[in-house]
Design an enzyme around this catalytic site. Sequence first.
Site, PDB file in Angstrom:
ATOM      1  N   GLU A  21       0.829  -1.197   0.000  1.00  0.00           N
ATOM      2  CA  GLU A  21       0.000   0.000   0.000  1.00  0.00           C
ATOM      3  C   GLU A  21       0.868   1.254   0.000  1.00  0.00           C
ATOM      4  O   GLU A  21       1.956   1.272   0.579  1.00  0.00           O
ATOM      5  CB  GLU A  21      -0.926   0.012   1.219  1.00  0.00           C
ATOM      6  N   CYS A 255       0.219   6.856   9.668  1.00  0.00           N
ATOM      7  CA  CYS A 255       1.449   6.123   9.968  1.00  0.00           C
ATOM      8  C   CYS A 255       1.151   4.802  10.663  1.00  0.00           C
ATOM      9  O   CYS A 255       0.339   4.732  11.587  1.00  0.00           O
ATOM     10  CB  CYS A 255       2.355   6.979  10.864  1.00  0.00           C
TER      11      CYS A 255
END
Length: 266
Positions: A21, A255
């Site tokens: 991703e 994150c």
Amino acid sequence: MAEPFRNDKFPVRLADGHEVESVYYGSGTLCISSQAGCAVGCPFCASGKSGLLRNLSVEEMQLQVDEAGRRGHRPRRITLSGIGEPLHNPAAVARFITLSATEGLPVSLTTTGHPLARLEEFLHLPHNGLMLSLHAGSSALHRRLVPHGADFEELWAVLERHWPLLSRRRRRKLGVNFLLLAGVNDGSAELQTLAERLRTFPELTLHLLTCNPVPASPFASPPDEAVAEIHARLAGQGINVRRPNPWRVRLEGGCGTLLLRRGARP
């Protein structure tokens, strides 16, 4: 095309059937992966839950940039902060940094600093920034949070040894990432230990981060008011500290949330 003020997380299928991703932040930064999986094993991060399968090639990193373009994005900068430890794939990462620079795309990277010999080399590469993911002020806690990262004390010794060799501009492109984890590393003693280390490196930027939800993870960040208090306390001691980046604190591509999906070979 995603709205410009939203993150756009998207999968990129590799030739062997696996998917990594990437995410385009509305701020103009494209975050891409450098490995299929990760061997570092940070317990708060979803990206390494499947372990490490292999390194990505330069072409596979560029494929992520091309896919962002197909989705209508024109990144102004790239960060190798997705899945993987960039220093575990040094040749391809170094070449990607060089090639991207020729295209006018500055590249930064996020690393645990392992292995240290490669960190010493990368400190001097023409990157747009190198962020050290440490998340601790003490060796014992660092070993728990970054179990397969660099030796904590030796890492600071590397910085101290190379600091005089770096120009002031280059020093300003180095930073420390500190993911605030409630009841783990947000206590006064841990933060004070970190602050004392940072005083040796006045241009080094401390980036405070907060948790994105990760399945089965017991970790969470302190409430916003506590984060603001920590920021004020560190800034008051003269530390060059920044608040959490709002683009990185998102369920969609924040994150630690990017995933590897294993696939059958076509």
